[in-house]
Design an enzyme around this catalytic site. Structure first.
Site, short mmCIF file in Angstrom:
data_model
loop_
_atom_site.label_atom_id
_atom_site.label_comp_id
_atom_site.label_asym_id
_atom_site.label_seq_id
_atom_site.Cartn_x
_atom_site.Cartn_y
_atom_site.Cartn_z
N ARG A 1 3.98 -45.09 83.73
CA ARG A 1 4.13 -43.63 83.72
C ARG A 1 5.61 -43.29 83.91
NH1 ARG A 1 0.14 -43.66 81.46
NH2 ARG A 1 -1.86 -42.70 81.93
N HIS B 1 5.42 -44.24 73.51
CA HIS B 1 4.12 -44.29 74.21
C HIS B 1 3.09 -45.03 73.35
CE1 HIS B 1 1.69 -42.14 77.54
NE2 HIS B 1 1.11 -43.29 77.23
#
Length: 310
Positions: A225, A273
């Site tokens: 994250r 991502h």
């Protein structure tokens, strides 16, 4: 009577999931009505992505569970209208994708592959890396994904240390926990991989105080994250040479803004991502099994601990 399953995700996801979900329901013997538009009070289960238009769960009075398609739940776990059981996504495809991405980038940095990719200028450069057993790697986070990556790297011969906030045990991995354990885990890590959930306790875990604990020139790989790292502190550590390189797949703002310093920094690799996407085929089987369990009165898999945040 069919079980009503609402698919609540971005519209472009529907064609990807409709057939695999229906196939998975059939495999476990569920007669389901799966649709993107079902009257709220008739919905039995919600297959959910936190970026969908469904943000108020109050009308779903009959829903037995909300089953997310994402491994991370930080964008939904605090929703006060969500009173139904919430299950996160844990599946073999997600784990395998993460193992492949993490292993690839750890080996890339371990072998110094960038030297050859970016050094085609006519100069004969010979770089002999240490063998894996002389390259300590630390994995921050020993959940499903972290443990899988730690064991994969250990099988390649890397001495792997894993750190988690609470005590854990993973075969083949030196497991540490708590604040003292974090200092020890960072102190030996030539490559550190972040696979922690995003919670108030993990935000800015790598910062101006903890980055200097790493050996000078260490490499950071973050598919976890974005907020796990204090961006300004990392940029300063890269500029000083304390950190040799950072490969980052996740960011505080996504997509990463065009003007962000990470894009043009010579010691940063940005990936969009992609470390581990949820695969419809494998995720659908997890969703179907949880609905089967709900209909049979059995415990759901992978329920989120609301207090812990994951």
């Amino acid at each position: 009577m069919p079980t009503n399953v609402l698919f609540a995700a971005k519209p472009e996801r529907w064609p990807m999931y409709e057939a695999p979900l229906n196939a998975a329901f059939a495999e476990v013997g569920i007669e389901a009505h799966l649709a993107t538009d079902i009257t709220a009070e008739l919905v039995d289960y919600i297959v959910y992505a936190p970026n969908s238009t469904v943000q108020d769960f109050t009308p779903y009075t009959r829903a037995k569970a909300v089953l997310t398609l994402w491994a991370g739940v930080e964008d939904v776990v605090g929703n006060q209208t969500l009173t139904q059981p919430l299950a996160r996504m844990v599946d073999d495809g997600l784990a395998q994708g993460m193992v492949e991405w993490v292993t690839g980038h750890v080996l890339r940095h371990h072998l110094g592959i960038d030297t050859y990719i970016h050094g085609q200028d006519g100069e004969w450069r010979k770089l002999t890396p240490p063998l894996a057993y002389d390259r300590p790697v630390t994995i921050l986070g020993l959940g499903e994904l972290g443990a899988a990556c730690a064991q994969a790297l250990a099988r390649l011969g890397f001495p792997v240390t894993g750190w988690s906030r609470s005590e854990k045990s993973v075969d083949g991995v030196t497991c540490l926990h708590g604040p003292d354990g974090l200092h020890r885990a960072l102190g030996s890590a030539e490559i550190v991989v972040l696979l922690l959930p995003q919670t108030p306790g993990t935000e800015n875990l790598l910062n101006a105080e903890t980055l200097p604990l790493l050996p000078r020139g260490a490499v950071i790989v973050n598919p976890g994250r974005g907020p796990l790292i204090h961006d300004d502190a990392l940029l300063a550590a890269l500029d000083s040479g304390q950190i040799g390189h950072a490969t980052l797949d996740v960011f505080r703002v996504e997509p990463l803004p065009a003007g962000h310093p990470y894009w043009n920094h010579p010691s940063v690799t940005v990936t969009p991502h992609i470390a581990s996407e949820t695969r419809p085929q494998t995720a659908s089987r997890v969703i179907a099994e949880n609905i089967r369990r709900g209909e049979a009165g059995e415990p759901f898999l992978y329920l989120v601990d609301r207090k812990a945040g994951y």
